[in-house]
Design a protein around this motif. Structure first.
Motif, PDB file in Angstrom:
ATOM      1  N   GLU A   2       1.031  -0.954  -0.119  1.00  0.00           N
ATOM      2  CA  GLU A   2      -0.113  -0.150  -0.125  1.00  0.00           C
ATOM      3  C   GLU A   2       0.697   1.237   0.113  1.00  0.00           C
ATOM      4  O   GLU A   2       1.729   1.430   0.792  1.00  0.00           O
ATOM      5  N   GLU A   3       0.553   2.290  -0.970  1.00  0.00           N
ATOM      6  CA  GLU A   3       1.361   3.356  -0.941  1.00  0.00           C
ATOM      7  C   GLU A   3       0.830   4.285   0.159  1.00  0.00           C
ATOM      8  O   GLU A   3      -0.263   4.267   0.476  1.00  0.00           O
ATOM      9  N   TYR A  22     -10.981   4.756 -14.071  1.00  0.00           N
ATOM     10  CA  TYR A  22     -11.148   3.995 -12.779  1.00  0.00           C
ATOM     11  C   TYR A  22     -12.410   3.217 -13.047  1.00  0.00           C
ATOM     12  O   TYR A  22     -12.440   2.039 -12.829  1.00  0.00           O
ATOM     13  N   LYS A  26     -12.456  -1.028 -13.086  1.00  0.00           N
ATOM     14  CA  LYS A  26     -13.221  -1.756 -12.063  1.00  0.00           C
ATOM     15  C   LYS A  26     -14.162  -2.902 -13.005  1.00  0.00           C
ATOM     16  O   LYS A  26     -14.122  -3.776 -12.137  1.00  0.00           O
ATOM     17  N   ASP A  32      -9.882  -6.913  -8.563  1.00  0.00           N
ATOM     18  CA  ASP A  32      -8.639  -6.111  -8.461  1.00  0.00           C
ATOM     19  C   ASP A  32      -9.314  -5.301  -7.317  1.00  0.00           C
ATOM     20  O   ASP A  32     -10.201  -4.523  -7.548  1.00  0.00           O
ATOM     21  N   ASP A  33      -8.933  -5.344  -6.070  1.00  0.00           N
ATOM     22  CA  ASP A  33      -9.063  -4.715  -5.023  1.00  0.00           C
ATOM     23  C   ASP A  33      -8.696  -3.231  -4.991  1.00  0.00           C
ATOM     24  O   ASP A  33      -9.295  -2.286  -4.206  1.00  0.00           O
ATOM     25  N   ARG A  34      -7.783  -2.772  -5.944  1.00  0.00           N
ATOM     26  CA  ARG A  34      -7.274  -1.580  -5.630  1.00  0.00           C
ATOM     27  C   ARG A  34      -8.561  -0.364  -6.474  1.00  0.00           C
ATOM     28  O   ARG A  34      -8.581   0.772  -5.769  1.00  0.00           O
ATOM     29  N   PHE A  35      -9.224  -0.667  -7.099  1.00  0.00           N
ATOM     30  CA  PHE A  35     -10.220   0.207  -7.595  1.00  0.00           C
ATOM     31  C   PHE A  35     -11.474   0.178  -6.797  1.00  0.00           C
ATOM     32  O   PHE A  35     -12.213   0.954  -6.807  1.00  0.00           O
ATOM     33  N   SER A  36     -11.832  -1.037  -5.741  1.00  0.00           N
ATOM     34  CA  SER A  36     -12.870  -1.115  -4.978  1.00  0.00           C
ATOM     35  C   SER A  36     -12.523   0.106  -3.841  1.00  0.00           C
ATOM     36  O   SER A  36     -13.170   0.555  -3.080  1.00  0.00           O
ATOM     37  N   ARG A  37     -11.380   0.483  -3.579  1.00  0.00           N
ATOM     38  CA  ARG A  37     -10.814   1.253  -2.577  1.00  0.00           C
ATOM     39  C   ARG A  37     -11.372   2.676  -2.969  1.00  0.00           C
ATOM     40  O   ARG A  37     -11.533   3.541  -2.275  1.00  0.00           O
ATOM     41  N   ILE A  38     -11.012   2.927  -4.384  1.00  0.00           N
ATOM     42  CA  ILE A  38     -11.337   4.113  -5.020  1.00  0.00           C
ATOM     43  C   ILE A  38     -12.887   4.452  -5.289  1.00  0.00           C
ATOM     44  O   ILE A  38     -13.359   5.556  -5.019  1.00  0.00           O
TER      45      ILE A  38
END
Length: 53
Positions: A2-3, A22, A26, A32-38
């Motif tokens: 995580e950044e 995005y 998604k 891919d969990d990265r886009f669910s955080r956004i």
């Protein structure tokens, strides 16, 4: 990995960025969990309109 973002960093994407990058990623990569955080998934039927994020 995580950044870590600097204090005061804000995320203000334009509508074109949201749809063109995005949201498209998604939809194409649902695991891919990265886009669910956004762009979180919210069941709108579980909330009153004034409670939606």
């Amino acid at each position: 990995m995580e950044e870590q973002l600097v204090p005061g960093f804000r995320f203000y994407p334009t509508e074109e960025e949201l749809v063109g990058y995005y949201l498209q990623h998604k939809l194409l990569n649902p695991l891919d969990d990265r886009f669910s955080r956004i762009i979180p998934v919210v069941n709108i039927y579980e909330h009153d309109p004034w409670q939606l994020p």
